[in-house]
Design a protein around this motif. Sequence first.
Motif, PDB file in Angstrom:
ATOM      1  N   ASP A  17      25.617  95.654 -24.188  1.00 25.24           N
ATOM      2  CA  ASP A  17      25.175  94.384 -24.758  1.00 25.24           C
ATOM      3  C   ASP A  17      24.185  93.724 -24.014  1.00 25.24           C
ATOM      4  O   ASP A  17      23.455  94.459 -23.310  1.00 25.24           O
ATOM      5  N   GLY A  18      23.961  92.512 -24.437  1.00 28.32           N
ATOM      6  CA  GLY A  18      22.698  91.798 -23.606  1.00 28.32           C
ATOM      7  C   GLY A  18      22.817  91.608 -22.044  1.00 28.32           C
ATOM      8  O   GLY A  18      21.793  91.217 -21.526  1.00 28.32           O
ATOM      9  N   ASP A  19      23.975  91.501 -21.543  1.00 28.10           N
ATOM     10  CA  ASP A  19      24.060  91.279 -20.162  1.00 28.10           C
ATOM     11  C   ASP A  19      24.927  92.326 -19.456  1.00 28.10           C
ATOM     12  O   ASP A  19      25.150  92.336 -18.218  1.00 28.10           O
ATOM     13  N   THR A  20      25.360  93.393 -20.192  1.00 32.03           N
ATOM     14  CA  THR A  20      25.974  94.740 -19.451  1.00 32.03           C
ATOM     15  C   THR A  20      25.337  95.988 -19.761  1.00 32.03           C
ATOM     16  O   THR A  20      25.117  96.408 -20.900  1.00 32.03           O
ATOM     17  N   ALA A  42      29.338  90.911 -28.944  1.00 29.69           N
ATOM     18  CA  ALA A  42      29.011  91.525 -29.742  1.00 29.69           C
ATOM     19  C   ALA A  42      30.284  91.630 -30.503  1.00 29.69           C
ATOM     20  O   ALA A  42      31.326  91.685 -30.104  1.00 29.69           O
ATOM     21  N   GLN A  43      30.213  92.245 -31.777  1.00 27.55           N
ATOM     22  CA  GLN A  43      31.314  92.053 -32.761  1.00 27.55           C
ATOM     23  C   GLN A  43      32.438  93.519 -32.552  1.00 27.55           C
ATOM     24  O   GLN A  43      31.817  94.545 -31.889  1.00 27.55           O
ATOM     25  N   TRP A  58      26.921  87.437 -33.951  1.00 32.45           N
ATOM     26  CA  TRP A  58      26.829  88.795 -33.937  1.00 32.45           C
ATOM     27  C   TRP A  58      25.657  89.384 -33.907  1.00 32.45           C
ATOM     28  O   TRP A  58      25.370  90.468 -33.464  1.00 32.45           O
ATOM     29  N   GLU A  59      24.659  88.833 -34.885  1.00 37.30           N
ATOM     30  CA  GLU A  59      23.296  89.219 -34.969  1.00 37.30           C
ATOM     31  C   GLU A  59      22.542  89.039 -33.947  1.00 37.30           C
ATOM     32  O   GLU A  59      21.738  89.994 -33.433  1.00 37.30           O
ATOM     33  N   TRP A  60      22.781  88.181 -33.169  1.00 37.86           N
ATOM     34  CA  TRP A  60      21.998  87.508 -31.917  1.00 37.86           C
ATOM     35  C   TRP A  60      22.600  88.406 -30.794  1.00 37.86           C
ATOM     36  O   TRP A  60      21.770  88.717 -29.824  1.00 37.86           O
ATOM     37  N   ALA A  61      23.649  88.796 -30.937  1.00 39.98           N
ATOM     38  CA  ALA A  61      24.357  89.804 -29.815  1.00 39.98           C
ATOM     39  C   ALA A  61      23.518  91.329 -30.007  1.00 39.98           C
ATOM     40  O   ALA A  61      23.248  91.740 -29.015  1.00 39.98           O
ATOM     41  N   GLN A  62      23.502  91.635 -31.089  1.00 41.99           N
ATOM     42  CA  GLN A  62      22.675  92.823 -31.432  1.00 41.99           C
ATOM     43  C   GLN A  62      21.096  92.610 -30.766  1.00 41.99           C
ATOM     44  O   GLN A  62      20.464  93.624 -30.463  1.00 41.99           O
ATOM     45  N   LEU A 157      23.819  77.402 -33.531  1.00 49.23           N
ATOM     46  CA  LEU A 157      23.996  78.466 -32.482  1.00 49.23           C
ATOM     47  C   LEU A 157      25.574  78.124 -31.859  1.00 49.23           C
ATOM     48  O   LEU A 157      25.743  77.245 -31.386  1.00 49.23           O
ATOM     49  N   ILE A 158      26.364  79.085 -31.625  1.00 53.41           N
ATOM     50  CA  ILE A 158      27.384  79.151 -30.935  1.00 53.41           C
ATOM     51  C   ILE A 158      27.167  80.027 -29.575  1.00 53.41           C
ATOM     52  O   ILE A 158      26.977  80.943 -29.608  1.00 53.41           O
ATOM     53  N   LEU A 159      27.264  78.938 -28.462  1.00 52.50           N
ATOM     54  CA  LEU A 159      26.992  79.500 -27.115  1.00 52.50           C
ATOM     55  C   LEU A 159      27.968  80.629 -26.762  1.00 52.50           C
ATOM     56  O   LEU A 159      29.092  80.504 -27.245  1.00 52.50           O
ATOM     57  N   PRO A 160      27.737  81.389 -25.854  1.00 50.97           N
ATOM     58  CA  PRO A 160      28.507  82.522 -25.584  1.00 50.97           C
ATOM     59  C   PRO A 160      29.860  82.022 -25.200  1.00 50.97           C
ATOM     60  O   PRO A 160      30.922  82.683 -25.459  1.00 50.97           O
TER      61      PRO A 160
END
Length: 169
Positions: A17-20, A42-43, A58-62, A157-160
């Motif tokens: 994902d964006g940080d792993t 991610a979903q 989930w789109e932002w996660a991708q 936006l829902i922050l992580p």
Amino acid sequence: MITPGTAYNCFSKFIFDGDTLTLDFRGADLRVRLRWIDTPEAQRSGINSTDPRILKHWEWAQKAKTALMELVAGKPIILIPIEKDQYDRWVCDCYLEKISVATNIQILQCKSGMGVSFVPFNRFAYNIRELAVLKGIITETASANRKKLGLWSDPDLILPNEFKKLTLS
């Protein structure tokens, strides 16, 4: 053998994902979590929603995952491991090609608006390099937010860290 605080040369192998990510460390897989940033979640398999805010998260996660893939693909990475987390990943500072604020992967993810700062409160003895990274992450997160870059362009936006508190089934 990995020694915390020691710099190692690696290459990216797989982006979760964006940080792993998984790095090729001396021919072995090493799962790494980027320190002091967070990206959208991610979903997960079997988890669904019709809530537009969750679908957008989930789109932002991708998008964050894709941004990290594009950032590190085929480039040498310098890894500085700090500690292991509860998921047995090494929490690390990571750099492209050389150790510099300008090449720090966490800062670059925040600068592009694909990551947010996740400020530590449990540790107070930082070295000069760590202070520069922490300052860069906070500064670039604030700048991306002001400029409405990346995920900051989403008014709902829902922050992580908020997303992780939601109960999804």
